[in-house]
Design a protein around this motif. Structure first.
Motif, short mmCIF file in Angstrom:
data_model
loop_
_atom_site.label_atom_id
_atom_site.label_comp_id
_atom_site.label_asym_id
_atom_site.label_seq_id
_atom_site.Cartn_x
_atom_site.Cartn_y
_atom_site.Cartn_z
N SER B 233 8.12 12.53 -3.12
CA SER B 233 9.01 12.29 -4.27
C SER B 233 8.77 10.90 -4.87
O SER B 233 8.85 10.72 -6.08
CB SER B 233 10.47 12.46 -3.85
OG SER B 233 10.78 11.53 -2.85
N LYS B 234 8.42 9.91 -4.01
CA LYS B 234 8.12 8.58 -4.53
C LYS B 234 6.86 8.60 -5.40
O LYS B 234 6.80 7.98 -6.45
CB LYS B 234 7.94 7.57 -3.38
CG LYS B 234 9.24 7.01 -2.83
CD LYS B 234 9.00 6.34 -1.50
CE LYS B 234 9.07 4.85 -1.44
NZ LYS B 234 9.92 4.03 -2.16
N VAL B 235 5.85 9.35 -4.93
CA VAL B 235 4.58 9.39 -5.66
C VAL B 235 4.77 10.01 -7.03
O VAL B 235 4.12 9.62 -8.00
CB VAL B 235 3.52 10.15 -4.84
CG1 VAL B 235 2.30 10.46 -5.68
CG2 VAL B 235 3.11 9.32 -3.63
N ARG B 236 5.69 10.96 -7.13
CA ARG B 236 5.90 11.59 -8.43
C ARG B 236 6.43 10.59 -9.45
O ARG B 236 6.28 10.77 -10.66
CB ARG B 236 6.87 12.77 -8.28
CG ARG B 236 6.14 14.02 -7.82
CD ARG B 236 6.95 15.23 -8.05
NE ARG B 236 8.25 15.12 -7.38
CZ ARG B 236 9.09 16.12 -7.26
NH1 ARG B 236 8.82 17.29 -7.77
NH2 ARG B 236 10.23 15.97 -6.63
N LEU B 237 7.09 9.54 -8.97
CA LEU B 237 7.59 8.50 -9.88
C LEU B 237 6.54 7.41 -10.09
O LEU B 237 6.79 6.41 -10.74
CB LEU B 237 8.86 7.87 -9.30
CG LEU B 237 9.98 8.86 -9.01
CD1 LEU B 237 11.12 8.16 -8.28
CD2 LEU B 237 10.48 9.50 -10.29
N GLY B 238 5.38 7.56 -9.52
CA GLY B 238 4.33 6.55 -9.66
C GLY B 238 4.01 5.97 -8.30
O GLY B 238 4.90 5.74 -7.47
N VAL B 239 2.68 5.76 -8.05
CA VAL B 239 2.26 5.28 -6.73
C VAL B 239 2.52 3.78 -6.64
O VAL B 239 2.12 3.01 -7.50
CB VAL B 239 0.76 5.56 -6.52
CG1 VAL B 239 0.33 5.11 -5.15
CG2 VAL B 239 0.48 7.03 -6.72
N THR B 240 3.21 3.40 -5.59
CA THR B 240 3.43 1.97 -5.35
C THR B 240 2.71 1.59 -4.06
O THR B 240 2.47 2.46 -3.21
CB THR B 240 4.93 1.67 -5.21
OG1 THR B 240 5.47 2.57 -4.25
CG2 THR B 240 5.64 1.84 -6.54
N PRO B 241 2.34 0.30 -3.91
CA PRO B 241 1.55 -0.08 -2.73
C PRO B 241 2.26 0.17 -1.41
O PRO B 241 1.60 0.41 -0.40
CB PRO B 241 1.33 -1.58 -2.95
CG PRO B 241 1.53 -1.80 -4.39
CD PRO B 241 2.54 -0.81 -4.84
N ASP B 242 3.57 0.16 -1.36
CA ASP B 242 4.23 0.40 -0.07
C ASP B 242 4.00 1.83 0.44
O ASP B 242 4.05 2.09 1.63
CB ASP B 242 5.72 0.05 -0.15
CG ASP B 242 6.44 0.87 -1.19
OD1 ASP B 242 5.76 1.36 -2.13
OD2 ASP B 242 7.67 1.05 -1.06
N ILE B 243 3.72 2.74 -0.51
CA ILE B 243 3.37 4.10 -0.09
C ILE B 243 2.08 4.09 0.72
O ILE B 243 1.95 4.78 1.73
CB ILE B 243 3.20 5.02 -1.33
CG1 ILE B 243 4.54 5.21 -2.04
CG2 ILE B 243 2.60 6.36 -0.93
CD1 ILE B 243 5.55 5.97 -1.24
N ASN B 244 1.11 3.28 0.26
CA ASN B 244 -0.14 3.16 1.03
C ASN B 244 0.14 2.73 2.47
O ASN B 244 -0.44 3.25 3.42
CB ASN B 244 -1.07 2.14 0.36
CG ASN B 244 -1.67 2.69 -0.91
OD1 ASN B 244 -1.76 3.89 -1.07
ND2 ASN B 244 -2.06 1.79 -1.80
#
Lengths: 377, 283
Positions: B233-244
């Motif tokens: 769900s976070k990725v759908r709002l745009g990839v942020t570095p903390d996701i990595n």
């Protein structure tokens, strides 16, 4: 416990009561009859060998004694007690498996102790008995090893110790020496005999190896297609086979078909088309005159000579076709004029070569009238 | 000549294959140490940094999801190990009973069943059950765990069954012959010998649950988002570095589980080969 008491009450212990009584036992797997109406008594302290080829039913019979298979018909009694409803873990019987079936995740000590732990004995007593048993089979110092760290002979001794430590009334051994190499076998055979004498346990051994059966057993039961065809001492079985199958199965033998031509009380003559003259046998035979019979002569009972001997009977002339030198003895294949080949063995008593017959030599064969076995079955 | 050519060809094919498999993951791991806010711009001045990892520690949503995923994975692995072992025992031991083929097929079918179908049918089942018997009330940890057990027990069953297929039955007979009752035989002989298979099945079930997204989407309720669901769900709002950083940690967890499971299975296989060699060599 109560079952054992009942058994004792029904059949009081007497000197004549066999350790194991097998009464008309039959086992069928679907259409196939593995064991066919076998009856047998095995006495206390005896080493009894079930001998037969693969698929003759010997292992099935052993597994019925252990309780892994139930007879389709008939009864098995151990010390007079019917084993029909007794589970394998309640029988006074232990088994040494052909594959040894050592528990791979346990040490030697734990393997041997396993059976005693099931009896809920005190720990110190278990430790003592395990130690005593391990030293009896000469495995002291090996107690903490795992099975895969042992040699084949050592694994065999662990299996033996594990099955003997519970002091069973009856020990079942499935091809006990089958997995050992030749040198070790001979040695282990005598060790096994010594242990049995020392502990007084009744042994039932299953084997396809006649040599193993001969050296171990007090009595041998030869099995063929689910039936016991002859029971007797090793010597009886070898020298007086009751059927053609037994004569052929035990040791090597020269077998002839023939017809009774003279039938007296103390001797008979059998005319065999493959032999030049009728065979003289110095004992009577219970068969009708002119009956078709078989004659068996063991290879070591035939003498090889260069010159014609004095004897009037049991003579034949032939040519050596092949010699197999075995060290202690040699096997000669001798062809008779009619084309029949005879097997003759001869101990190599002399070291010098000229005493030995060569292939191509013309020889005389002679045997004693006491040697041939005659039968109809 | 052809030998020389092959000596170049084989390593380059292998390198290409591994690159195909692992460059994306390695890139993601590399960017998790990037200082820049922009995911695709490498800030060489201030990198590498662990700031996204520490940011994760302060992100309550991620921590909650990770804790939830961990609990579900534990419950699932344990449940699947027990049920899968029982199924494996039945498949390996009970001979040719009526419907054995059907049972085998039914046990292994979830391995190839499209996850969308499994998820949808489980959702329908849970809704229907709630309406008729009132359980499970709503969707959350319970429904997620049941759903995960449903597909991961097949893996355990297959692993345990293949271990039992090479099991020497005379070991159990020997134990029984020495006076052990069937329950003792199972606990002291059978179970210890198949334990490595059960443990590796447990680890596999754990990782399967840990990274499941599709089925979880169907059966999760409000407030019970697992870690993969949060990432998605976070990725759908745009990839942020903390996701990595988060994804790197997940890869690490799965890798550890799979490596341990593989090592256990390999060791067990080697042991079995050695036992077979011993038995054959003794003849």
């Amino acid at each position: 416990m109560t079952a054992a008491d009942n058994g004792a009450a029904i059949a009081p212990l007497s000197a004549a009561q066999p350790c194991v009584r097998i009464e008309g036992v039959t086992k069928r797997f679907g259409e196939f009859t593995a064991v066919d109406d076998v009856s047998l008594d095995i006495q206390e302290g005896e080493i009894f060998c079930l001998l037969g080829g693969s698929g003759c039913g010997k292992t099935t019979l052993l597994r019925m004694l252990a309780g892994f298979e139930q007879p389709t018909a008939g009864r098995i009694l151990i010390d007079g007690q019917d084993m029909a409803d007794i589970a394998p873990y309640e029988r006074p019987v232990n088994m040494m498996f052909q594959s040894y079936a050592l528990f791979p995740h346990m040490t030697v000590q734990a393997n041997v102790a396993f059976g005693l732990e099931q009896e809920k004995l005190p720990k110190t007593q278990i430790a003592q008995r395990v130690e005593a048993m391990l030293s009896l089979v000469r495995l002291d110092g090996m107690a903490q090893r795992k099975p895969h760290q042992l040699s084949g002979g050592q694994r065999q001794r662990v299996a033996l110790a594990r099955s003997l430590v519970k002091r069973p009334r009856l020990l079942l051994l499935d091809e006990p020496l089958g997995a050992l190499d030749r040198k070790l076998r001979e040695h282990t055979q005598f060790e096994l005999l010594g242990l049995q004498k020392q502990l007084g346990v009744t042994f039932v051994v299953v084997t396809h190896d006649q040599e193993e059966a001969m050296t171990l057993a007090n009595r041998i039961g030869v099995m063929d297609r689910g039936r016991i065809v002859q029971v007797g001492s090793p010597r009886d079985i070898y020298e007086y086979p009751s059927t053609r199958f037994v004569a052929d199965f035990i040791g090597s033998v020269n077998l002839f078909e023939g017809r009774l031509t003279e039938d007296e009380a103390d001797y008979v003559r059998v005319a065999c088309p493959e032999l030049p003259a009728p065979v003289l046998v110095d004992h009577g035979v219970s068969a009708a005159p002119e009956a078709t019979v078989w004659v068996a002569i063991r290879p070591e009972k035939i003498q090889l000579l260069r010159e014609r001997p004095e004897a009037a009977d049991n003579l034949a002339q032939g040519t050596v076709r092949d010699v197999a030198y075995m060290g202690d003895m040699s096997i000669y294949l001798v062809v008779l004029p009619g084309g029949r080949e005879l097997r003759v063995t001869r101990a190599n008593l002399q070291r010098k070569e000229e005493e030995v017959f060569q292939s191509g030599d013309a020889v005389w064969l002679v045997w004693d009238a006491a040697s041939p076995v005659v039968g109809t079955g | 000549m052809s030998h020389a050519r092959r000596s170049v060809l084989v390593p380059s094919v292998m390198a290409f294959g591994f690159a195909f498999l692992y460059v994306p993951i390695l890139a993601m791991i590399g960017y998790s140490f990037n200082n820049s806010r922009l995911v695709t711009v490498w800030d060489s001045a201030n990198s590498p940094t662990l700031k996204w990892y520490s940011a994760l520690w302060r992100n309550q949503q991620v921590l909650d999801a990770a804790w939830l995923s961990f609990r579900i994975a534990l419950l699932n692995a344990t449940g699947a190990a027990i049920l899968g072992t029982l199924a494996g025992l039945v498949l390996a031991r009970f001979g040719r009973f009526r419907g054995r083929t059907l049972f085998t097929a039914l046990t292994t079918a979830p391995l190839v069943m499209p996850e969308v179908i499994t998820g949808l049918s489980l959702l329908l089942l849970f809704v229907a059950m709630e309406q008729t018997i009132g359980w499970p009330a709503g969707r959350g940890v319970t429904t997620l765990t049941i759903a995960h057990i449903t597909f991961s027990l097949s893996y355990v069953a297959v692993i345990v069954q293949s271990r039992l297929a090479g099991f020497d039955l005379s070991l159990e007979e020997a134990a029984m012959d020495l006076g052990a009752r069937p329950v003792t035989v199972f606990l002291r002989i059978t179970l210890p010998l198949i334990a490595p298979a059960i443990v590796s099945g447990w680890l596999l079930a754990f990782t399967l649950s840990w990274d499941d997204l599709v089925i979880s989407q169907f059966v999760a309720g409000p407030g019970s988002s697992t870690l993969p669901m949060v990432i998605f769900s976070k990725v759908r709002l745009g990839v942020t570095p903390d996701i990595n950083a988060l994804a790197t940690l997940m890869v690490l967890t799965v890798a550890v589980g799979v490596v341990i499971a593989t090592v256990l299975l390999r060791r067990q296989e080697r042991r079995r080969e050695r036992d077979l060699r011993l038995a054959a060599g003794a003849d």
